[in-house]
Design an enzyme around this catalytic site. Structure first.
Site, PDB file in Angstrom:
ATOM      1  N   ASP A 146       0.811  -1.213   0.000  1.00  0.00           N
ATOM      2  CA  ASP A 146       0.000   0.000   0.000  1.00  0.00           C
ATOM      3  C   ASP A 146       0.847   1.268   0.000  1.00  0.00           C
ATOM      4  OD1 ASP A 146      -2.014  -1.822   0.289  1.00  0.00           O
ATOM      5  OD2 ASP A 146      -2.912  -0.884   2.055  1.00  0.00           O
ATOM      6  N   HIS A 171      -6.070   2.842  -3.823  1.00  0.00           N
ATOM      7  CA  HIS A 171      -6.012   3.089  -2.379  1.00  0.00           C
ATOM      8  C   HIS A 171      -6.455   4.522  -2.069  1.00  0.00           C
ATOM      9  CE1 HIS A 171      -4.903   2.021   1.647  1.00  0.00           C
ATOM     10  NE2 HIS A 171      -3.805   2.749   1.721  1.00  0.00           N
ATOM     11  N   HIS A 201      -5.374   9.267   0.574  1.00  0.00           N
ATOM     12  CA  HIS A 201      -5.388   8.567   1.856  1.00  0.00           C
ATOM     13  C   HIS A 201      -6.283   9.194   2.916  1.00  0.00           C
ATOM     14  CE1 HIS A 201      -3.733   5.678   4.772  1.00  0.00           C
ATOM     15  NE2 HIS A 201      -3.271   5.050   3.715  1.00  0.00           N
ATOM     16  N   HIS A 221       3.803  -2.298   3.091  1.00  0.00           N
ATOM     17  CA  HIS A 221       3.861  -0.974   2.461  1.00  0.00           C
ATOM     18  C   HIS A 221       5.166  -0.851   1.687  1.00  0.00           C
ATOM     19  CE1 HIS A 221       0.946  -0.570   5.719  1.00  0.00           C
ATOM     20  NE2 HIS A 221       0.400   0.389   4.993  1.00  0.00           N
TER      21      HIS A 221
END
Ligand code: NI
Length: 472
Positions: A280, A331, A335, A422
């Protein structure tokens, strides 16, 4: 049950490759259909009939080529290759084992172009199960070309024609509601249809806004025009941009189709000992590119849930992700916690990222992973793509050491795990190689979300492992 779909397709493709002449086969359906009823069976012609006293004389008047044709037909009939024959003295001729009605034949032959035709093509129909309710039908062909020097036909090798799928009970082309029983079922595959429309456009970027804004199709807007080894070909009632016909590939749509028509049992199943690595918050050139090198070296595919804001800055990294065979998910743009936004604002976040990813790679993100895993039903209902969470949180962002990350995963590991990492942290990337080695030693294979995630997809949250699916 028949063999898995994959192997049939491979076999088929192999045949097509080695027998490319078939793609130049002539005339086909329309001509054939026109002549089927107009011309008597040759066998009837060949049977001496008392009233035709001049038959022998008139046969001498026939050209060598036509005589050879008739003799060839007789041979084929004697060999019971043909149950009935249709013959035309026109330049291009099909002889077929005609057991179907004219609609099916028109369907079967309609794809043949007219150029470079052999003089005669003979064929017999072969049927095999594709699923409980669909039959895969194809023709075994042989072709003959007249050799003027030898005054005889040259026979080419036998070939298989393109397969078509008809319903077992009716022997007819399936209709759209055979595959998607209602509008809701069809809506679940909307994001896949969007991608296929873009794939079929001459300039996907030019119609991207239109495609993203398109309300989910209704079954009344789609007409099935052909079903074959590649998938379901559908005509749109209203073109989207320059696209009016779309192919729904089996490989992409298998799990979204009505299982009564096409059971997923007919498609290869993923083995149990599989896990998916997901990364991510990228891309970030330094760490993401380092990660890509490791994944390439280990031959491990992964799924990247990218931020639109990052993707915008590094389109070349997105391209590398795709060209290395990985999958990209969405995603969000920057964020935010999506549960704190209106549905419209969420849609905007997602579509902005969709556009960035598509313009860089030609592919829309396949899935959505909401930041922080935060989601609520009212928002989820407005999103096109399936929501993919995780069942193993490595907490790599706070655990500095690779060893700790590997231990965290090993402690929670189960089949079909979706592992959260990540690609923006150096330490996470450093943990990847030892992690891959550890899982490989335990017999796990690595795959993308595409392979692990099965079942009805939309309005679904998928977590992987035993926390599998949560349907809204
Ligand atoms: Ni995140």
């Amino acid at each position: 049950m028949t063999q898995p779909y994959q192997s049939r397709r491979q076999r088929h493709q192999k045949k097509r490759k080695t027998n490319s002449w078939l793609s130049f086969l002539p005339v086909g359906g329309l001509f054939l259909i026109g002549t089927i009823y107009a011309i008597n069976s040759l066998i009837n012609d060949l049977t001496p009939q008392p009233e035709e006293a001049g038959a022998t004389v008139s046969s001498k008047l026939l050209s060598d080529k036509e005589q050879a044709t008739r003799s060839l037909l007789k041979q084929l009939a004697d060999q019971k290759w043909l149950k009935s024959q249709n013959y035309s003295t026109e330049e291009q001729t099909f002889l077929i084992d005609n057991q179907n009605n004219e609609d099916d034949l028109g369907l079967l032959f309609s794809h043949f172009p007219k150029e470079n035709a052999p003089d005669i093509v003979t064929g017999k129909e072969v049927s095999e199960d594709f699923s409980d309710s669909l039959t895969r039908v194809y023709y075994d062909f042989s072709s003959y070309t007249w050799n003027e020097e030898k005054h005889a036909f040259d026979r080419a090798d036998s070939n298989s024609g393109e397969a078509h799928f008809v319903k077992k009970d009716t022997k007819r082309l399936p209709v759209i509601t055979d595959f998607f029983s209602d509008d809701t079922e069809l809506m679940h595959s909307h994001f896949l249809i969007q991608q296929e429309i873009l794939n079929n456009s001459k300039d996907g970027s030019a119609i991207l806004d239109q495609v993203l804004a398109k309300a989910p199709f209704k079954t009344s807007e789609l007409t099935v025009t052909k079903v074959n080894d590649m998938g379901i070909q559908v005509k749109l009632a209203q073109p989207v941009g320059d696209v009016s016909t779309v192919l729904f590939p089996w490989a992409e749509f298998a799990y979204y189709l009505n299982p009564k028509t096409v059971s997923i049992n007919y498609f290869p199943k993923s083995s149990n000992k599989q896990v998916a690595l997901t990364f991510d918050d990228g891309p970030l050139p330094g760490t993401t590119k380092k990660l890509l090198t490791i994944l390439k070296e280990e031959q491990v595919p992964a799924t990247f849930f990218v931020l639109g804001s990052q993707a915008q800055l590094y389109p070349e990294v997105l391209q590398e992700i795709i060209s290395d065979g990985h999958v990209i998910g969405n995603h969000s743009f920057d964020h935010k916690n999506l549960t704190e936004l209106t549905a419209d604002a969420v849609k905007l976040e997602m579509q902005e990222t969709d556009k960035v990813v598509y313009n860089a790679t030609g592919q829309l993100p396949r899935y959505i992973r909401p930041p922080y895993g935060a989601m609520k039903e009212s928002i989820a209902k407005t999103l096109d793509q399936p929501l993919i969470h995780w069942n193993i949180d490595t907490e790599d962002w706070k655990k500095g050491k690779a060893e700790t990350i590997v231990d965290t995963i090993n402690n929670q590991l189960e089949d079909h795990s979706v592992i959260l990492l990540h690609d923006i942290h150096e330490t996470s990337v450093d943990a990847v190689q030892p992690l891959i080695h550890s899982l490989k030693e335990q017999g796990y294979e690595f795959t993308t979300i595409n392979t692990i995630f099965e079942g009805p997809r939309s309005r679904t949250q998928y977590f992987g492992g035993s926390r599998e699916i949560n349907v809204f």
